[in-house]
Each structure stands twice: as structure tokens, then as C-alpha cells.
Design an enzyme around this catalytic site. Structure first.
Site, PDB file in Angstrom:
ATOM      1  CD  GLN A 199      -2.820  -1.493   0.327  1.00 39.03           C
ATOM      2  OE1 GLN A 199      -3.594  -0.555   0.110  1.00 39.03           O
ATOM      3  NE2 GLN A 199      -2.917  -2.646  -0.328  1.00 39.03           N
ATOM      4  N   GLY A 240     -11.643   3.069   4.187  1.00 41.11           N
ATOM      5  CA  GLY A 240     -10.712   2.146   3.539  1.00 41.11           C
ATOM      6  C   GLY A 240      -9.785   2.831   2.542  1.00 41.11           C
ATOM      7  CG  HIS A 241      -7.195   0.261   0.283  1.00 36.02           C
ATOM      8  ND1 HIS A 241      -6.283  -0.646  -0.149  1.00 36.02           N
ATOM      9  CD2 HIS A 241      -8.388  -0.352   0.237  1.00 36.02           C
ATOM     10  CE1 HIS A 241      -6.893  -1.760  -0.448  1.00 36.02           C
ATOM     11  NE2 HIS A 241      -8.161  -1.618  -0.222  1.00 36.02           N
ATOM     12  CG  ASN A 242      -6.838   3.603  -3.456  1.00 32.31           C
ATOM     13  OD1 ASN A 242      -6.201   2.787  -2.794  1.00 32.31           O
ATOM     14  ND2 ASN A 242      -6.285   4.330  -4.410  1.00 32.31           N
TER      15      ASN A 242
END
Lengths: 345, 345, 345
Positions: A199, A240-242
């Protein structure tokens, strides 16, 4: 700390008569207010409590029908909630903060730059190449990793963790225990194990964002996880990511946004709600509390339920569901009656 | 940090032509990639974005139909997601870590043993009789109580709390703010109050587990709460006392496991899902996001809903529920028509 | 640490024969207990495990039908769960605590008062005008802001944050990472932005409350957010501003209470449940796990579902919902048959 009634009336731009010099010590509900406190009434639903309140004065939404109460003074305003907010501000005690400067138990890397007026509390840490803006308040034990940039007038409460390479705007408030920049949750089964997907992205928090306690905002897989300017996030929220959160959103406690979900401007997520990964919620849309959205949501629409549906449809289904146990019985009867009818032929 | 296109192509075992010396600075989505970035395409759903991407090159799942794009180079691979993971690794910047040794503001009990290569960050604490393996990284303010054993190559981020008598395997990563070993939630009403049931057990975390931020894993009432090797846990997850999580499970953010729940190998829990106490989920079973399981789940089965049902049944009920408001109307009509028919006789 | 069987039998007031001197090293389940451990059986559901247990002795709920097992000794008691709790207490190892006094890396404001017997751990902070009662245990890095009052015999685990002007009773336990006194989540849209509504109230935690890890209890808008005496709160729970929790409530992990919700005495909230803002749940009422209550709940009633309904109605609806897909088919058939019948006329 006390104010005179006339100070308050002036603030609200409301005339006040003979009692102008009355001393007011705080704000409370109609039921609990003492004779030196001010209260408020913003809807007729609570008008009965007006009748018996001991409050010195009551901020009242204009045009409400009020019962008689000779013991209190009405202060009619256009927007009672906004007026109460102003009065609360008047009584707000200052937040205890570390003094200006760097506490002797804090650490600031030599390569970091901390602007004037900053308050770096006990045990706090600012890593390599960080830039911290004017008047920053880092309370007790705030951890800022390397290559982080923080704008002016930010306040981070105890135990906030900001991982590396994160960018934070001006006037951002982050409450105690929140963590920004943990690796997004990404793995690939390689036949033997869940192999970690690196990540390598960052987190961007724009100006005027406020983040509650124990909130987790994950680092992007690549590029950035982003929270738009003016957005407010309650406690225990997972981002969460993005994920891309637009400006001026409201995200209520324990809500969760899965990876790559995107919110437009002014989106509202109710408490404990969930947004599926890669889903887009349009500008001004709302997701009800405890609901989970699985498909894109149109701008300005309200959705609710699990899976979330347009709110009206959801209500209609709920109403029908209330009748379902009887419906089962009715259908059985219909079958019997139809059978009977046939047999009569 | 930049790599040449041929470095990337070599990594993926893909031929690359004349552009081998092109400099690549990072990874991005098809839409956002600049002419020095690499992108990827793993499903035809996003093929349209391939047409207009500015990416220098695109890692492409073999056999996808691609539109024309003369401005980019395709790198066809068997598994695009796995290939991207490899490329991300190539670009992953190093994580800032405390230097090898014990920071002068950290505390290590004289009876504790810390192996070579360990990095003990500012304000961290290692209590009596702890054993910390090789190359451990304890970031800022990590708290390890007494009688804890930690394997080799573990990394704990800021503010991680490991309570007493916990056992942690090799290569375990725990992100910021997580707490292991809080007392399980157990009380008995004794007629006057909720009397605490002592929680005298431990927590065992096996090798290669990764735990997100603000996760709570409670100590067992007796014996051990256990997380099996290779299991990955997202942020804000609750794991109750005496829970047994099998190897290679995936537990997504905000999920919760009540006391004594047991997961087999390779179980997947969706975000915000819940597993009731004493429930067993068989090997390879999956619980959908926002779902709550109240009964044992067979191996390899997929369940969803509240209460969770076999996923197909759940979908069938949801589909039927969409028709329920009309069904109520239809049944009413049927009743009327039947009544009419009877009266005609 | 080991005890003799007679020590345990005496504690439970149960006669024990020839094996009184047997050494017992701990407590375990019937399946896992070794020949030096004691186990228990509180319901016939697990009676089969009694048959094959290797436990030295088994605490057994009186009147249960037991299979034969010559290798173990039965200790019949009126309340097996309560008896187990007593035995667990016997084996409970002491919690590692900082020594009496103030650690040299901790800070206590000169204007604060800390009573005798207090243990203030490394990196902890006690701000201006705080009052900390007798025998307080503040583990590692506990942060107490200004004007906080803490009763006698409290224990706060690492990284607990208590913001300013909070009042905490006697014998309160707060587990690691919990945050009390964050601003309530309140904003007013002013036409340009979400203007913050100042949160000038406090938090009151009464005697004998236990609070899990990563719990957030917000400060009131005005007046106080309150948790009543003897209430027990599990991990990752969210308690909004101005919530009033009655005495002896049980709030299970990941539950959330929105602003101004009120719980009577002895209310139980299941895991991941939610209480809407301004809702009242009467004394002794229960909200099932994963359920969300949207309307006031009568005393002693049990509610479940989303939105929560009386539990029996909820079960009835769930049962009907299981039949819904077939019902849709049946109604279609009925329509056809009715049509046919009509056409025959």
C-alpha cells in the site's frame, strides 16, 4: 463564568426588557435548567416543558405556540438551534492545551520544520522532513511519522497517529486515538498464503475537516485516500484505502467505507452505515443509519435498508413486511376457499 | 524514485520493445496515470479507460479485448492483480522506523530479553520477563506488559498495547492503537450487581498474522483466545474472549466475533459482519458484509443477511421482498375477486 | 500456582472425599482439561463431554443428568457459572501494575491532588486541578486533562484519555485506548459550511462502571453525558453526547448510542446494536445483537431487528420471510387458477 441576559440578547439580536442585568451561568434543557440558566425550544413537541421550566430565559423558535409561563422570558429567534450554538460558544470554557513551544519530553526531528505558535505536548513525536503549520496544537503523545505536511491552526488530541507521507490541510481537528495512514487492507492469495499487496499511496485531508476519536483512515494502495474540505467524521469510523470523500460530508459514528468507495459533495452517512467498495454516492445523497449501500446512489437521493433501497421503497417494504405474517395466513385461506369453490363445480 | 520500464517488464517476465529505457515513477489508475506512470487493467469493465489513458504502460490481464491506444504499451500477464502487487512492491518507499537499539525514553525491564536487531521506539515499554525476538520493531509508545513472548521479525505500530501473558508468533504486524488482552466481557448478576467473572486466560497470535488499527482482541476467560497463522484482520474489529480463529482467515473492518465463536481455516468475514457467541463457521466459509450469523455454518458455504442464511436463499428472499408491496395488493385483489365469484354463484 | 481440590471444594461449600489433597493447576473446558485441571458443566447440552473429560474434577449444575465417568469427581453446586467465577478468582494471576508513586517520566500538575496509594505509570499525565482518589492505578501513558475528578480505587489501562472537566466515581475500570470527553458530534449548516456547535458539557461516570477498550464516550452539548453506577461496557462502543445510561446496564461490543438516547436501569444492548438519538429504552429492556431501535422501548420488553420490533413479532416476520419466495409462487398460481375458474363460467 457568567454572562448577563443582555449580553446574550445582544448576541442574538433580540430585545430584552427589565431583566437585562440578570446573571446567566449556563445552558440547559427546559426540564433541568435552574433559574440562572438559559434554555431553548425549537419545536412544539417540547412546548409542554416550557410551561414548567425554571430557566431564566428561553430561546424560542419564532411562530411556535407557547403555553403561559410567567417565570421565564422568551427570546424569539429565526433559528433556535443556531442561536443556541452561538450562546454555547459564549459559555465554552477554553480547552486545556500544552504551552507554546516543544515540551522537553517531545521529539522534533532536526529536519522537521515547526512554525510559530505551535504547541507540542509531552511525549509527542515529529519525524523527519515534516512541516507543521502555524499555531498547531499537538496534545499529549501525538505521533507524526516522516514526510508529513500539516497546515496552519490544526489541533490533534492525545495519541493521534499520523503515518508517513500524509498531507493535512489547515484548521483540521483530529480527536484522541485516531490513526491515519495504516496500510489499506489488501492481500492476494498466492496458493500458500495471503500475500500482502503493498500500500504505497498516501492520505490527503483537506482544510476544515474534523475527525472524531478512534477513527481509522487507511493509506491508498497507490495515489491517495482523500477526505474533502469541511467534512466532519464522528468516532470509530472506518475509511478504507483509496476512498474519496467529497467536501462537506457528514459521516456519523461507526460508519464504514470500503476500499475505493467515493462520496460526492455534502453526502450524509448515518451511524453504523456501510458503503460497499467501489460504490459512488452522488452529491447530497444520504444513507440512513444501520444501512448498507451496495449500488451507486443518485445525487440527492435518500437510501435505507440492507441492501439500501430508495428510502420510500424501503419504507413501503417495511410496511408490507409488518403485514407478511397475516398475508401468509390469508393466502392459505384463499387457497382453501378456491379449492372449495372448484370442488363445488 | 523511478524505475525503467525494462526493470518492470523483467519483474513480470514480459517482453518489452523499444521503450525499455522509459522511466517510470509510479503506479496509478488508468484515468489518473501520468505519462511516466504505469497502470493496469484486470477486467473488461474498465476497458474504456484503457482507450484514453496517458499511462506509459498498462499491465493487462491476458485475453482481455482491448481498444486501440497507440500512446501506451500493453504488458500482458496471467494475473494482473498479482503483477500489480509486485510492481507496487518495487515502488514501495521504506517505512520510517526507530533505529536499532532501545530509545533513551523507552523502558525495558531488566528481566526482559530483547534479541538482536530490535528497534524499541520512544516511550515504549517492555515489562518483566518478556521475550522479544530478533529484529522486532516497536514504534513509538508501544506497551508490552509482563510475561509476553514475541517472535522474530514482528512490527508493532504506535500505541499498540499487549497485556500480560500473551504469546505472539513470528512476523506478526500490529497496526497503531490495537489492544490485545483486555479482559473478556463476562459478568454474573449476583442479585445486587454484575459480578465480574475473572478472565484469567491468555491470547495466542500465531505466525504471519497482520492486525489492523484499533482492533480489540480479548483475553480468554480461561485457556486462550487464538488467531491462527496467516490470518489478516482489518481495522476496528472486535474479537471476544475464547474466540478461535483458524489459519488464513480474512476479517474485514468493523466485524465482530462474540465469545467462544470459532472459525475454521480460510474463513472470510465481510465488513461490519457479526458472528454470534459459540457459533462455528466451517473451513472456507464466507459471511457477507453487514450480515450476522446465528447458527453454525457449513464448510465452503456462503451466508448473508440478518440472520444470515445460505446466500442463494438470502438473494431469493431479497428478490421476493422487492415484490412484497405488490404482493399485498395482489392478495387483496384476489380476495375480492374470489368473493365476487362466490357471490355470483 | 496450584490449589488443592479441598481448597476449591471449601470455597464452593461442597464436600469432597478422598481426593481432597489433589493438586489443581487451573480451569479448562471439559474437552481440553488436563488431569490436574478443574472443569465445569452448566447445561445438559455438553453432558457428552463429561463422559470423556480428563479433568480432575467437574463443577456440575445440580440436577443435571450425568453420564458415568469414573476418572473425574463431580462437585454439584446450585449455580455452576457463579461457582466457576469464584474458582477463576482463586487462580487469577495478579495484574502487573506500576509501583506506588509517580513514575519519573509521568507528569502531575502542581495544582492536582493525588491521594495515597496511587500508582502513576510511565508517561502518564495529570493536568491542572485534577483530583485523583486513593489507590488509583494509572497504567502507561494515561492522559488526564484538567479539572477531572476521579474517585477511589480506579484503574485505567494504557493510553486511556480523559478530557477536561470529567467526573469519575469510585472503583471505575477503563481499559486501554478508550477516550472520554471528545466533543459531541454537532454541527449546523450555516449556508457555507458545517458550523460547529460547541460542546460545553461534561461526562459523568458513576461508581463501579467498567469500560472496555477503544470505547468513545462523548462530552455533552451542555449538562452531562452520564453512565450509571454498575454499568458494564464492552469494547469499541460509541456513546454520543448527552446520552444517559442507567445503572447496571450491559452494553456489548460495537454497540452505539446516538445523541440524547436514554437507557433505564438494567438495560441490555447486544453486540453491534444501535439506539437512535433521543430514544428511551425502559428499565430492564433488551435490544438484540445487530438490531437498531428507532422508537421508545417499554420496560422489560425485548426488541430485535432493523428497525427493532417486539422480539416475538420479529421472529414471526422472520419465519414468514422464510416462506415469502414460495408465497410469491403460490399467489401467482392462485391468480391463474382464479382466472381459469372465471373463464369456465
Amino acid at each position: 463564568m457568567s454572562k448577563t441576559l443582555s449580553e446574550i440578547a445582544d448576541l442574538l439580536n433580540v430585545p430584552v426588557g427589565a431583566s437585562a442585568s440578570k446573571s446567566i451561568t449556563g445552558v440547559n434543557s427546559l426540564a433541568d435548567a435552574s433559574p440562572t440558566e438559559i434554555s431553548f425550544l425549537s419545536s412544539e413537541a417540547h412546548a409542554h416543558a416550557f410551561k414548567t421550566t425554571s430557566a431564566a430565559a428561553v430561546i424560542v423558535q419564532k411562530k411556535l405556540k407557547l403555553p403561559e409561563n410567567p417565570n421565564t422570558i422568551s427570546l424569539p429567534v429565526d433559528d433556535a438551534d443556531l442561536a443556541v450554538a452561538k450562546v454555547l460558544e459564549l459559555f465554552a470554557p477554553p480547552i486545556p492545551r500544552p504551552p507554546v513551544g516543544v515540551h522537553h519530553t517531545a521529539f522534533v526531528a532536526p529536519s522537521a520544520s515547526v512554525a510559530d505558535g505551535a504547541r507540542i505536548g509531552p511525549g509527542s513525536f515529529i519525524g523527519d522532513n515534516c512541516i507543521v503549520g502555524k499555531n498547531a496544537v499537538l496534545h499529549h503523545n501525538v505521533y507524526i511519522s516522516s514526510d508529513v505536511s500539516i497546515g496552519d491552526d490544526c489541533e490533534f488530541f492525545p495519541n493521534v497517529v499520523i503515518r508517513e507521507r500524509i498531507s493535512i490541510g489547515h484548521r483540521v481537528v483530529i480527536h484522541a486515538g485516531s490513526v491515519l495512514g495504516t496500510d489499506g487492507f489488501g492481500y492476494r492469495w498466492d496458493g500458500l498464503k495471503h500475500a500482502k499487496v503493498p500500500q504505497i499511496g498516501i492520505v490527503i485531508i483537506e482544510d476544515d475537516v474534523e475527525i472524531g476519536s478512534c477513527v481509522c483512515i487507511d493509506r491508498a494502495k497507490f495515489a491517495a485516500t482523500r477526505v474533502g474540505r469541511g467534512t466532519k467524521i464522528d468516532n470509530l469510523v472506518q475509511i478504507g484505502h483509496n476512498v474519496q470523500v467529497g467536501p462537506h460530508c457528514i459521516i456519523v459514528g461507526q460508519a464504514g467505507l470500503a476500499g475505493s468507495a467515493t462520496l460526492g459533495a455534502g453526502v450524509v452517512l448515518g451511524g453504523q452505515s456501510a458503503v460497499r467498495d467501489h460504490i459512488h454516492m452522488g452529491d447530497g445523497s444520504m444513507l440512513a443509519a444501520c444501512s448498507g449501500v451496495m449500488e451507486d446512489v443518485d445525487p440527492k437521493s435518500i437510501v435505507s435498508g440492507l441492501p439500501a433501497l430508495p428510502h420510500r421503497q424501503s419504507l413501503r417494504e417495511q410496511a408490507a413486511l409488518r403485514r407478511l405474517p397475516n398475508l401468509v395466513v390469508e393466502v392459505r385461506k384463499l387457497k382453501e376457499e378456491l379449492e372449495e369453490l372448484r370442488n363445488q363445480k
